[in-house]
Design a protein around this motif. Structure first.
Motif, short mmCIF file in Angstrom:
data_model
loop_
_atom_site.label_atom_id
_atom_site.label_comp_id
_atom_site.label_asym_id
_atom_site.label_seq_id
_atom_site.Cartn_x
_atom_site.Cartn_y
_atom_site.Cartn_z
N GLY A 1 26.25 59.71 92.18
CA GLY A 1 26.84 59.00 93.45
C GLY A 1 27.56 60.32 93.93
O GLY A 1 28.02 61.09 93.45
N VAL A 2 27.06 60.08 95.55
CA VAL A 2 27.53 61.18 96.37
C VAL A 2 28.96 60.96 97.09
O VAL A 2 29.10 59.88 97.67
N GLY A 3 29.75 61.89 96.72
CA GLY A 3 31.21 61.68 97.57
C GLY A 3 31.95 63.21 97.65
O GLY A 3 31.14 64.09 97.93
N GLU A 4 33.25 63.09 97.77
CA GLU A 4 33.66 64.51 97.62
C GLU A 4 33.16 65.44 96.23
O GLU A 4 32.97 66.62 96.42
N THR A 5 32.91 64.81 95.16
CA THR A 5 32.22 65.38 94.05
C THR A 5 30.72 64.59 93.79
O THR A 5 30.57 63.52 94.18
N MET A 6 29.94 65.31 92.97
CA MET A 6 28.67 64.56 92.44
C MET A 6 29.07 63.95 91.20
O MET A 6 29.28 64.49 90.21
N SER A 7 28.93 62.84 91.11
CA SER A 7 29.10 61.91 89.94
C SER A 7 27.81 61.35 89.14
O SER A 7 27.35 60.63 89.94
N LEU A 8 27.65 61.81 88.08
CA LEU A 8 26.27 61.41 87.47
C LEU A 8 26.27 60.12 87.00
O LEU A 8 27.29 59.70 86.47
N ILE A 9 25.35 59.16 87.37
CA ILE A 9 25.05 57.89 87.21
C ILE A 9 24.39 57.57 85.88
O ILE A 9 24.75 57.11 85.12
N HIS A 10 23.08 58.36 86.17
CA HIS A 10 22.27 58.19 84.92
C HIS A 10 21.13 59.36 85.16
O HIS A 10 20.71 59.55 86.11
N ARG A 11 20.66 60.01 83.68
CA ARG A 11 19.66 60.69 83.84
C ARG A 11 18.45 60.46 83.02
O ARG A 11 18.58 60.03 82.01
N PHE A 12 17.13 60.42 83.42
CA PHE A 12 16.22 60.20 82.56
C PHE A 12 15.38 61.24 82.26
O PHE A 12 15.41 62.33 82.99
N LYS A 13 15.13 61.48 80.95
CA LYS A 13 14.23 62.69 80.42
C LYS A 13 12.94 62.02 80.18
O LYS A 13 12.66 61.13 79.41
N ALA A 14 11.89 62.54 80.92
CA ALA A 14 10.62 62.24 80.75
C ALA A 14 9.49 63.33 80.80
O ALA A 14 9.86 64.33 81.41
N SER A 15 8.40 62.99 80.45
CA SER A 15 7.15 63.99 80.72
C SER A 15 6.24 63.47 81.68
O SER A 15 5.50 62.51 81.70
N PHE A 16 6.31 63.70 82.92
CA PHE A 16 5.55 63.43 84.18
C PHE A 16 4.30 63.78 83.93
O PHE A 16 3.94 64.96 83.98
N ALA A 17 3.15 62.78 83.92
CA ALA A 17 1.86 63.13 83.68
C ALA A 17 1.24 63.26 85.08
O ALA A 17 -0.06 63.87 85.03
N GLU A 18 1.71 62.98 86.09
CA GLU A 18 0.97 63.31 87.46
C GLU A 18 2.09 63.18 88.55
O GLU A 18 3.36 62.81 88.36
N PRO A 19 1.75 63.46 89.84
CA PRO A 19 2.67 63.43 90.89
C PRO A 19 3.34 62.21 91.12
O PRO A 19 2.61 60.97 90.65
N VAL A 20 4.54 61.89 91.41
CA VAL A 20 5.18 60.73 91.65
C VAL A 20 5.60 60.56 93.13
O VAL A 20 5.70 61.55 93.64
N PHE A 21 5.79 59.11 93.66
CA PHE A 21 6.14 58.99 94.98
C PHE A 21 7.61 58.30 94.88
O PHE A 21 7.85 57.39 94.21
#
Length: 576
Positions: free
Chosen positions: A541-561
């Motif tokens: 969430g972008v505001g006066e400070t950066m507030s983490l909403i969620h973080r995915f940990k993944a092994s990306f096998a190819e480029p993403v769009f």
């Protein structure tokens, strides 16, 4: 949600007048209205299926197009009423009496001659009247239309072995003439024997699976115990190594300190001696000054020869100082030792990782083919895990902005009712379709659009403003399906994509079959940080400070769009 969905999640019947809500799930219009009417007093509205929460009651949208074929399974305008507390009445999962008018009772028996199901009351004529004496009653069964020949509207009594299907008597005249046919009863008797053998085989498999389950439980207990012991022993050994390094540190500190003290003591001795010599020389200088002023010639001559002899006999040692003396070589030696230690520890960790990865705890038999590929890439994986230093995720917005990338929406992928504007950086879902041309990359049933840019390596950062009742922000591989309403097409609902769904009351993170409900402060601007190589996808969430909403940990096998799902009268804007 699947493209083959036919039943309402609430009433478990065929969809009547289907409507969809911002999270994308579909229900009967009346079922959803009744469900949310009960939530009016709370002011909080939740999706009955995925539990996404809304502060404001969303406006359901009627489904059209390919959904129409689904709702034609039943022509009733409304879903059946909920089951009564009286358990004699038929519920959604029960077979109802075909004779009852209005609220139907549970069927007790089905007549294969009448092709109808009867409750206890309407079944009495079959027991009491001779007219129904030859009728065959069986336990109640649903879907009686399956008991009727669709071509001749007669009861199915025979089985055609040639075509492997049930037929009626009239089918033998033309369609199945000359085929190998037996009565349904005879075919049932023969299949019953095979069914017994199949059941015995299933029971044997159950026994085998139970045995494997017990072995697996024992192995898991052993695994836990072994892991616990290994953790304790490794912790002890690392503690010993840390103490050894601390001892080395203490010895090095002692070495530097002792050399420092010796050098300082030597220097102080030389300083004291030089101070005495300077005092003595100053005294002689005064004596010479006084002698030069005396008028007594005899005293002058006698004293002069004594001073000259004393001065010529005395030789003062020279003190030389090394101007380049430092403890730099010590620091350099310790630095080299640290480098050698890091290289050695990394090499040893790689060896440990390879040894551990070779030990397979459990696997399915059909996964043996994958094992060869896994072992082939084992060393590279181990080196990557232990030798590459993971990137430190930024903490402040200025740090994120160093990785900012410019994105553009791809009109060739946009759903026809998504209106793109602001140089293809804004997308809004409206009722009127756009005049997009046909393109194989276009989403034909879901309000989604992808960006033109594919991202790999990284890191990358971008920001998205969203508004309205709901929108999803995510990334996907190029191979995501573009047709139909199914999970394989929806961003975040399959193994090829990841997304954050935003509503006015909550968030939900989605990937494959996993869905995580998130309570976080509302933010109309979402920052997305992607470290493709490091396997991180984070939403802030972008505001006066950066507030983490969620973080995915993944092994990306190819480029993403980067991709987006947009609800009616909602929109997203890419911030440049």
């Amino acid at each position: 949600m699947s493209s083959e969905q036919e039943d309402c999640h609430l009433c478990k019947e065929y969809l009547r007048d289907p409507v969809s809500i911002p999270c994308g799930h579909i229900f009967c219009a009346v079922c959803l209205k009744t469900y949310w009417d009960h939530a009016d007093h709370t002011g909080s509205y939740m999706c009955p299926q995925c539990r996404v929460t809304y502060n404001k009651r969303p406006t359901p949208r009627r489904m059209g197009g390919s959904r129409q074929s689904t709702i034609q399974h039943n022509s009733e305008p409304f879903p059946p009423p909920p089951p009564s507390p009286d358990y004699n009445y038929a519920g959604p999962q029960d077979v109802g009496c075909d004779i009852c008018i209005g609220k139907k009772h549970k069927a007790m028996k089905t007549c294969l001659m009448c092709l109808a199901s009867y409750c206890e009351k309407h079944l009495k004529p079959h027991y009491e009247s001779n007219t129904f004496k030859r009728h065959k009653l069986v336990d109640e069964i649903g879907h009686l239309d399956r008991q009727i020949c669709p071509q001749h509207q007669k009861g199915l009594e025979l089985f055609c072995r040639t075509d492997q299907m049930c037929i009626c008597v009239l089918c033998t005249v033309k369609e199945h003439k000359g085929h190998d046919m037996v009565s349904a009863e005879q075919e049932r008797a023969e299949e019953q024997q095979r069914l017994g053998a199949t059941q015995a085989e299933i029971q044997e498999k159950i026994h085998d699976r139970l045995k494997q389950m017990e072995e697996m439980k024992q192995a898991v207990d052993t695994l836990k115990s072994s892991a616990h012991t290994a953790l304790q022993e490794c912790e002890k050994m690392f503690a010993d190594m840390i103490r050894s390094i601390e001892r080395m540190q203490q010895e090095m500190m002692k070495l530097i300190s002792s050399n420092k003290r010796a050098a300082l003591s030597n220097a102080e001795g030389h300083l004291e001696r030089l101070s005495h010599e300077i005092s003595d020389l100053k005294r002689r200088d005064n004596e010479i000054t006084q002698l030069s002023r005396t008028e007594d010639h005899i005293h002058f001559i006698q004293t002069f020869h004594m001073l000259i002899a004393q001065t010529e006999a005395e030789e003062l040692p020279t003190v030389s100082v090394n101007p380049y003396f430092t403890f730099g070589p010590v620091t350099k030696a310790v630095s080299e030792m640290k480098q050698h230690l890091n290289e050695f520890s990394n090499e040893e960790l790689v060896k440990v990782a390879k040894a551990v990865n070779k030990m397979t705890f459990c696997q399915l038999e059909d996964s043996k083919k994958k094992q060869a590929k896994s072992i082939k890439n084992e060393e590279a994986t181990a080196v990557q895990v232990y030798k590459s230093v993971p990137m430190q995720e930024p903490q402040h917005r200025d740090d994120f902005m160093r990785y900012a990338c410019q994105l553009t929406l791809d009109s060739n992928t946009a759903y026809r009712q998504l209106h793109l504007s602001r140089a293809n950086r804004k997308a809004v879902l409206k009722r009127d379709p756009q005049t997009y041309g046909d393109h194989p990359a276009r989403f034909d049933s879901l309000p989604q659009v992808l960006c033109k840019e594919n991202l790999s390596g990284g890191p990358y950062y971008w920001e998205v403003d969203w508004s309205g009742e709901g929108a999803a922000i995510g990334v996907t591989y190029k191979g995501i399906k573009r047709t139909g309403y199914g999970d394989n097409s929806r961003i975040g609902y399959n193994r090829k994509s990841w997304s954050l769904f935003c509503s006015d009351a909550s968030y939900s993170a989605r990937h494959s079959k996993d869905q995580i409900e998130i309570n976080a402060p509302y933010s109309s601007r979402i920052g997305v940080f992607l470290d493709h190589e490091g396997g991180t996808l984070a939403f802030y969430g972008v505001g006066e400070t950066m507030s983490l909403i969620h973080r995915f940990k993944a092994s990306f096998a190819e480029p993403v769009f980067p991709g987006f799902w947009v609800w009616y009268e909602s929109g997203i804007t890419l911030i440049q």
